[in-house]
Design a protein around this motif. Structure first.
Motif: not given
Length: 469
Positions: A146-153, A164-181
């Motif tokens: 089997s092959s598995v991939r963590a596909f972008p959601s 006010p700075a909390g959004c930076i972590s959310s932006i970074a996390q969204g980028a790290l998992v390659k999501a459409i955000n």
């Protein structure tokens, strides 16, 4: 129109898939301070990436994404970044945090995009970070391949308004998992997220990270928008930060194919052993550590302590009262992420405290005027302590305090630190999510879990390809 005066309408532009969208077409009012701001009209079609269109970051190596985030972080310098400077002026009208505290948060913004921090998040979330870059093939004990991939959601992020700075972590996390955000900004801060994305666009307007990000505002609960967007044909997950009403609203839209990752409302507490009150020096240290945890973001944060359980008996009650008085002094202090004077307690809460104090149920230090208040009781108060209010609850032992831990208890600060090991398993069994030393609520180990989970694991779409003979 100038944006620096609270009696004028503030411009809050949007950022949609790499493009700045300006306009003052729709007027809104911030929840906390009642300031007016205006946004462009939402084009829902532009906020949705068709399923037939591959995620922009799918084939971009994780290492390149991290390098891009780090380069963005290097440009988050308040002294030179005009977008952050504009936000600082506008947030004074919409956000309850004092300007000085917001300024400190912005000055530390670059640290959220530190290479070591970003890599540590990935490494603790994924047994093999290469799941994000490619299909990983394995053979099981029966010879099945089997092959598995963590596909972008595709994700909607309901951002929190208390930092006010909390959004930076959310932006970074969204980028790290390659999501459409798609980031839904809060009314207390409809500015910072766009400022960060505009900074990214200045690094490279055509970078896939930029193309995978949108940030807009609409009033939470607006069915004309949410009934359209909150559908599984458009999005896979809703990452929800916010109050109870906001979470309940999202739940009403969930169904097969649309999941919620919830960072729902939490409350935090402290537990202090009797040995912390033995002399004046230990009382002073304990009061300072308690004040640091109570004061985080002027007690707006989930990790800010509200109830402080102290081991008390007839022999040390005088010492505990001395601690309460010292704690009040230390609450009225300017700190990096809190101010000496916060917003006053609501009038109805102050009235309730005065009545119960007069009846002898409470011993009270302070006036609820934003300079801090300490309430000494035998059991927790019925209201939610806020605006730098600490409820000191006397218990015969810390074992007794554990029964007040539940699934909504996020952070538990414990003092002295050696008491932590003895009770952490029972705290976890009660539903608690994090223990730390008293005074360390706002300090974090890199890459640790948040709200009892590793979020990046839940942000991806785990896809399997099986070859079974």
């Amino acid at each position: 129109m100038t944006d620096t005066h609270s009696n004028q309408i503030l411009a809050a532009p949007h950022f949609v898939r790499g493009q700045l969208v300006e306009g003052n077409d729709v007027q809104h009012r911030s929840r906390d301070l009642g300031a007016d701001f205006a946004t462009p009209v939402l084009s829902l079609d532009q906020l949705v990436t068709p399923r037939s269109e591959m995620p922009p970051l799918l084939d971009v190596p994780l290492s390149e994404i991290i390098d891009f985030l780090v380069e963005t972080g290097e440009r988050l310098d308040l002294s030179t970044n005009v977008h952050l400077q504009e936000c600082l002026e506008r947030l004074s009208a919409t956000n309850p945090l004092p300007r000085r505290v917001v300024e400190n948060l912005y000055r530390n913004a670059r640290h959220f995009l530190n290479k070591e921090l970003l890599m540590s998040q990935v490494e603790v979330n994924f047994s093999n970070p290469e799941y994000l870059d490619r299909w990983i093939t394995k053979t099981d004990m029966l010879g099945n391949v089997s092959s598995v991939r963590a596909f972008p959601s595709r994700m909607i992020h309901m951002l929190a308004g208390n930092s006010p700075a909390g959004c930076i972590s959310s932006i970074a996390q969204g980028a790290l998992v390659k999501a459409i955000n798609l980031f839904k900004m809060p009314s207390s801060d409809p500015f910072t997220c766009v400022a960060i994305l505009r900074t990214m666009a200045e690094v490279d307007p055509n970078h896939p990270v930029v193309k995978s990000m949108s940030a807009v505002y609409w009033r939470g609960g607006d069915e004309s928008i949410e009934k359209t967007l909150y559908r599984p044909q458009y999005f896979d997950k809703i990452v929800a930060w916010g109050g109870g009403d906001a979470i309940k609203n999202v739940i009403s839209y969930l169904g097969p194919g649309l999941q919620m990752v919830s960072f729902d409302p939490k409350s935090s507490i402290s537990m202090i052993g009797a040995e912390a009150f033995t002399d004046d020096d230990s009382i002073a240290e304990t009061a300072e550590r308690t004040a640091a945890d109570v004061s985080v973001y002027n007690q707006e944060a989930c990790l800010a302590s509200r109830f402080v359980f102290v081991e008390a008996n007839q022999d040390n009650k005088a010492q505990i009262k001395k601690y309460c008085a010292k704690l009040l002094e230390r609450l009225n202090v300017d700190r990096e992420v809190s101010s000496a004077v916060a917003q006053p307690l609501p009038n109805d809460t102050r009235d309730e405290i005065e009545v119960l104090e007069a009846m002898g149920d409470y011993e009270v230090w302070g006036k609820g005027d934003g300079r801090g208040m300490v309430i000494l009781t035998d059991k927790p108060v019925d209201f939610h302590p806020s605006n730098k209010t600490a409820n000191i609850v006397m218990v015969p032992s810390l074992d007794e305090a554990i029964r007040y831990v539940n699934v909504a208890t996020q952070t538990i600060g414990i003092w002295p630190p050696e008491r932590k090991t003895d009770i952490r398993d029972r705290i976890a069994s009660g539903g608690g999510q994090r223990v730390c030393q008293l005074g360390g609520a706002n300090k974090h180990a890199m890459g640790g879990p948040h709200d009892a989970m590793y979020p990046l694991q839940r942000f991806v779409h785990w896809m399997a390809d099986e070859d079974i003979a």
